[in-house]
Design a protein around this motif. Sequence first.
Motif, PDB file in Angstrom:
ATOM      1  N   GLU A  40      36.587 -25.688 -11.908  1.00 49.47           N
ATOM      2  CA  GLU A  40      36.396 -26.511 -12.321  1.00 49.47           C
ATOM      3  C   GLU A  40      34.458 -26.142 -13.411  1.00 49.47           C
ATOM      4  N   ALA A  46      29.560 -28.054 -11.099  1.00 46.64           N
ATOM      5  CA  ALA A  46      30.192 -29.266 -10.760  1.00 46.64           C
ATOM      6  C   ALA A  46      29.200 -30.494 -10.849  1.00 46.64           C
ATOM      7  N   PHE A  47      28.195 -30.378  -9.857  1.00 48.63           N
ATOM      8  CA  PHE A  47      26.548 -30.903  -9.254  1.00 48.63           C
ATOM      9  C   PHE A  47      25.847 -30.666  -9.595  1.00 48.63           C
ATOM     10  N   LYS A 111      39.054 -34.510 -17.754  1.00 50.96           N
ATOM     11  CA  LYS A 111      39.385 -34.713 -17.017  1.00 50.96           C
ATOM     12  C   LYS A 111      39.223 -36.390 -17.142  1.00 50.96           C
ATOM     13  N   PHE A 115      33.782 -37.916 -11.066  1.00 47.06           N
ATOM     14  CA  PHE A 115      34.360 -38.231  -9.718  1.00 47.06           C
ATOM     15  C   PHE A 115      32.146 -39.250 -10.245  1.00 47.06           C
ATOM     16  N   GLU A 121      28.813 -37.198 -12.480  1.00 42.11           N
ATOM     17  CA  GLU A 121      29.583 -36.910 -13.934  1.00 42.11           C
ATOM     18  C   GLU A 121      30.531 -39.247 -14.020  1.00 42.11           C
ATOM     19  N   CYS A 146      39.889 -31.630 -10.505  1.00 40.06           N
ATOM     20  CA  CYS A 146      38.876 -31.784  -9.021  1.00 40.06           C
ATOM     21  C   CYS A 146      39.438 -33.327  -8.812  1.00 40.06           C
ATOM     22  N   TYR A 147      38.622 -34.300  -8.907  1.00 39.76           N
ATOM     23  CA  TYR A 147      38.760 -35.430  -8.718  1.00 39.76           C
ATOM     24  C   TYR A 147      39.793 -36.023  -8.865  1.00 39.76           C
ATOM     25  N   ARG A 150      43.153 -36.591  -5.811  1.00 37.15           N
ATOM     26  CA  ARG A 150      43.216 -38.318  -5.309  1.00 37.15           C
ATOM     27  C   ARG A 150      44.128 -38.848  -5.869  1.00 37.15           C
ATOM     28  N   GLY A 171      35.422 -28.169  -8.465  1.00 37.89           N
ATOM     29  CA  GLY A 171      34.446 -27.956  -7.703  1.00 37.89           C
ATOM     30  C   GLY A 171      34.187 -28.838  -6.656  1.00 37.89           C
ATOM     31  N   TRP A 172      34.946 -28.520  -5.336  1.00 35.26           N
ATOM     32  CA  TRP A 172      34.926 -29.524  -4.487  1.00 35.26           C
ATOM     33  C   TRP A 172      33.886 -28.660  -2.868  1.00 35.26           C
ATOM     34  N   PRO A 173      33.323 -29.787  -2.831  1.00 41.20           N
ATOM     35  CA  PRO A 173      32.102 -29.654  -1.685  1.00 41.20           C
ATOM     36  C   PRO A 173      32.889 -30.207  -0.617  1.00 41.20           C
ATOM     37  N   ARG A 176      34.216 -32.872   1.923  1.00 45.72           N
ATOM     38  CA  ARG A 176      35.582 -33.007   1.726  1.00 45.72           C
ATOM     39  C   ARG A 176      36.003 -31.620   2.148  1.00 45.72           C
TER      40      ARG A 176
HETATM   41  N1  LIG Z   1      34.099 -32.409  -9.148  1.00 46.77           N
HETATM   42  C1  LIG Z   1      34.824 -33.607  -8.330  1.00 46.77           C
HETATM   43  O1  LIG Z   1      35.744 -34.521  -8.903  1.00 46.77           O
HETATM   44  C2  LIG Z   1      34.766 -33.834  -6.872  1.00 46.77           C
HETATM   45  C3  LIG Z   1      35.607 -34.066  -6.509  1.00 46.77           C
HETATM   46  C4  LIG Z   1      34.797 -35.025  -4.823  1.00 46.77           C
HETATM   47  O2  LIG Z   1      34.247 -34.629  -4.112  1.00 46.77           O
HETATM   48  C5  LIG Z   1      35.697 -35.476  -4.683  1.00 46.77           C
HETATM   49  O3  LIG Z   1      37.153 -36.393  -4.625  1.00 46.77           O
HETATM   50  O4  LIG Z   1      36.227 -35.843  -2.315  1.00 46.77           O
END
Ligand SMILES: NC(=O)CCC(=O)C(=O)O
Length: 262
Positions: A40, A46-47, A111, A115, A121, A146-147, A150, A171-173, A176
Amino acid sequence: MRASLIQIAVDGDEPVDARRARAASLVAEQRDADLVVLPELWPVGAFAYESFAPEAEELSGPTHAAMSKAAADAGVWLHAGSIVERAPDGRLYNTSLVFSPSGDLAATYRKIHRFGFDKGEAVLMAAGDDLVTVPVPGLPLGLATCYDLRFPELFRGLVDAGALAFAIPAGWPARRGAHWTLLARARAVENQAYVLACGTAGTHAGIAQAGHSLVVDPWGEVLAEAGEAEEVLTVDLDPARVTTTRDQFPALKDRVLGTSGC
Ligand SMILES: NC(=O)CCC(=O)C(=O)O
């Protein structure tokens, strides 16, 4: 079918143009693959919210040009991850680009779940509202970003639209990271589909990225998982495994429609 996930490092000190050129050459090297996936928002991060507007591109912008050529050079289906798209009406979207092996743009996906809650975003970008599948021969791909991982109802919708695999650039941190692997496996098990989840390495905007891109089979087994650093993860997939899993353990047929709200 061979898939390569390019877990590229997105570090704040590398100029976007340099990373774009580096990604293009990494893709062009994947000639043995049938399908290549990038993460992503890898051009900008992503951030890196403050860079979204200045680095936004039209769909036909520099990332499109570089990735179209790279897909054609390698002769692969390329999920080129996502870009900050500036739409003709000026709104920004987190938009994935998928190219055919001839370099034609085969699909785009904006998307759906943004997030950031009340910042980032979620306020800088508009939300997409279309489910997208791509007719990759033998392995129709459902797209999510990414998000989105969930939100299981999105994936059910993609299964209903014919997806046998999900491509999930992210782009997942790192903080988490446990959620990332757990949710990727859950989406594979509940939908009896392959999950190709490609994240970023490196640190940008002060956020260390999880890495740990992974490929999960329709039974929930992790076929391959990257470490934290930049890496190309290559794995062989057997599309027949989706149908045998669904035939031998036909849980999808036991859905009771109307109880999930979708
Ligand atoms: N870029 C994102 O969508 C990050 C998602 C995230 O950090 C999370 O779901 O936890």
